[in-house]
Design an enzyme around this catalytic site. Structure first.
Site, PDB file in Angstrom:
ATOM      1  N   ARG A  36       1.184  -1.228  -0.056  1.00 37.51           N
ATOM      2  CA  ARG A  36      -0.052   0.052  -0.106  1.00 37.51           C
ATOM      3  C   ARG A  36       0.651   1.112  -0.133  1.00 37.51           C
ATOM      4  O   ARG A  36       0.430   2.279  -0.217  1.00 37.51           O
ATOM      5  CB  ARG A  36      -0.879  -0.186   1.493  1.00 37.51           C
ATOM      6  CG  ARG A  36      -1.584  -0.740   1.543  1.00 37.51           C
ATOM      7  CD  ARG A  36      -2.486  -1.268   2.334  1.00 37.51           C
ATOM      8  NE  ARG A  36      -4.171  -1.904   1.644  1.00 37.51           N
ATOM      9  CZ  ARG A  36      -5.490  -1.579   2.807  1.00 37.51           C
ATOM     10  NH1 ARG A  36      -4.971  -1.764   3.913  1.00 37.51           N
ATOM     11  NH2 ARG A  36      -6.503  -3.048   2.274  1.00 37.51           N
ATOM     12  N   LYS A 199     -18.326 -17.262   2.569  1.00 39.53           N
ATOM     13  CA  LYS A 199     -19.298 -16.568   2.838  1.00 39.53           C
ATOM     14  C   LYS A 199     -19.999 -16.309   1.774  1.00 39.53           C
ATOM     15  O   LYS A 199     -20.309 -15.448   0.832  1.00 39.53           O
ATOM     16  CB  LYS A 199     -19.554 -15.920   4.055  1.00 39.53           C
ATOM     17  CG  LYS A 199     -19.247 -16.847   4.815  1.00 39.53           C
ATOM     18  CD  LYS A 199     -19.659 -15.263   6.474  1.00 39.53           C
ATOM     19  CE  LYS A 199     -20.035 -16.146   7.821  1.00 39.53           C
ATOM     20  NZ  LYS A 199     -20.122 -15.563   8.430  1.00 39.53           N
ATOM     21  N   GLY A 355      -9.184  -9.076  -0.265  1.00 37.93           N
ATOM     22  CA  GLY A 355      -7.414  -9.274   1.054  1.00 37.93           C
ATOM     23  C   GLY A 355      -7.326 -10.658   1.313  1.00 37.93           C
ATOM     24  O   GLY A 355      -6.057 -10.522  -0.298  1.00 37.93           O
ATOM     25  N   GLY A 378     -13.122  -4.348   0.473  1.00 35.47           N
ATOM     26  CA  GLY A 378     -14.598  -3.859   1.199  1.00 35.47           C
ATOM     27  C   GLY A 378     -14.515  -3.056   0.102  1.00 35.47           C
ATOM     28  O   GLY A 378     -15.950  -2.769  -1.030  1.00 35.47           O
TER      29      GLY A 378
END
Ligand code: AMP
Length: 398
Positions: A36, A199, A355, A378
């Protein structure tokens, strides 16, 4: 999208929101993954090259009540200095006397890093007075923090309103958005989306959206078993989201109506416990025995997925195919990563984000063999779901 390339920063101070929320070693606090920080360098260098100076602000971790040593951004300083090849001043507060003085002393070509924004609860609350104090430090506002662009915090959105006509995007932000736009609106067909991870509930919105744009949707990871359950299979002790069985059913139906091919893993690597030393076997995913759980896609699924990926011209990958953190269950993710790299070498456009899929391509040394690796998990998901990110909107409206 207005970026730093459209401004000349000579003699000006640019307040840049970066995403320096990087992992640190628990004992030494040394930066363990500088991706990053590297990603923010082009924007910083452009402004310095103009003869401007930069004030960098970021969050790090999740401090609860005010300052905490382990979340101090000073731990990032050595890495930042080394990567930039220049000295970097540090203010031990992001607002107040020390920040104001350090900003005032900045000379053209100078770099200042502010202490963690989240040492103030006002940051996450999007407090206007706090944002105004930050704004007072710079002449221009630059948002280059794609990883936090889905949050409406003081430094990512509210601050922009104090820079009318003087707010813009950084080059990382622009590249992230360009890559997403290419995949969403300008993709060459066939377009294959590879969606994995734990999920269904986390990925349902993106799957819905993908039904409108992708030709193929490849599903892997723990979420696949809720789909098999929905189709009447036996999944043993595999991951199941009971309350998502109907959703899975509907998705399969909608895909059929729209002519989108949904690929589920025909077979799985099954284990007798969720552990690195578990006993393993191969089973049809629709007929897993009780006491066993699917922790990776099996060999047949791999060959089907690899063939589909290699025939694709656009690839979007979010989420691993199995529990890739454990060696026995990483084969599916490795083979998919290699296939994405090979398709890219043959001219396909590939975007990898989220991620765990980013960790996977890094771990397997394939990050530079795909077209674009997103720095946002996200934020990328929300963009793909069709939301306008607050951090993007704020600059557009300033
Ligand atoms: P996500 O954050 O939703 O992308 O999920 C990533 C996590 O899903 C990783 O930590 C994987 O270990 C986990 N995962 C992938 N496949 C499975 C599986 N079959 N069963 C349980 N967990 C899984």
């Amino acid at each position: 999208m207005k970026t730093v390339d459209q401004f000349n920063f000579s003699g000006k101070k640019a307040l840049i929101r970066v995403d320096f929320n990087v992992p640190l070693d628990k004992q030494t606090f040394a930066v363990t993954d500088d991706t990053r920080i590297r990603a923010a360098l082009p924007t910083i260098k452009k402004i310095l090259a103009d003869g401007g100076s930069v004030i960098l602000m970021s969050h790090l971790g999740r401090p609860k009540e005010g300052p905490e040593e382990k979340y101090s951004l000073k731990h990032v300083l050595p890495t930042l200095k080394e990567l930039l090849g220049t000295d970097v001043a540090f203010a031990d507060d992001c607002i107040g006397e020390s920040a104001t003085q350090a900003a005032a002393q900045l000379q053209p070509g100078g770099v200042l890093l502010l202490e963690n924004l989240r040492f103030y609860k006002e940051e996450e609350k999007g407090d206007e007075a706090f944002a105004q104090k930050l704004a007072a430090l710079g002449d221009f506002y630059v948002n280059d923090a794609f990883g936090t662009a889905h949050r409406a915090h003081a430094s990512t959105t509210i601050v922009a309103k104090f820079f009318h006509g003087k707010a813009c995007f950084g080059l990382l932000m622009a590249a992230e958005v360009a890559s997403l736009e290419k995949v969403l609106n300008n993709s060459e067909k066939p377009f294959t989306a590879i969606v994995g991870g734990a999920k269904v509930s986390d990925k349902i919105m993106i799957l819905e959206r993908l039904l409108g744009i992708a030709d193929n949707i490849i599903i892997g990871g723990g979420m696949a078993y809720t789909f098999y359950k929905a189709m009447g299979g036996s999944i043993g002790n595999s991951l199941l989201e009971e309350e998502r069985i109907d959703t899975a059913h509907e998705l399969i139906k909608k895909a059929q109506e729209k002519g989108v091919n949904i690929y589920l893993p025909v077979d799985s690597v099954v284990a007798d416990k969720f552990a690195a030393d578990a006993n393993t076997d191969i089973s049809l995913s629709k007929a897993i025995d009780d006491g066993w759980m699917g922790l990776d896609i099996g060999p047949e699924a791999i060959s089907e997925y690899v063939a589909t990926i290699k025939q694709s011209r656009t690839l979007l990958w979010n989420g691993p195919m199995g529990v890739f953190e454990m060696e026995k269950f990483q084969n599916g993710t490795v083979e998919v990563a290699k296939a994405v790299a090979e398709a890219t070498a043959n001219g396909a456009y590939s975007l990898v984000g989220g991620g765990d899929s980013v960790a996977a391509v890094n771990q397997f040394g394939l990050a530079d063999k795909v077209s674009y690796v997103s720095t946002g998990g996200g934020a990328m998901l929300e963009y793909l779901e069709g939301k306008v990110l607050p951090g993007v909107r704020a600059v557009l409206e300033s």
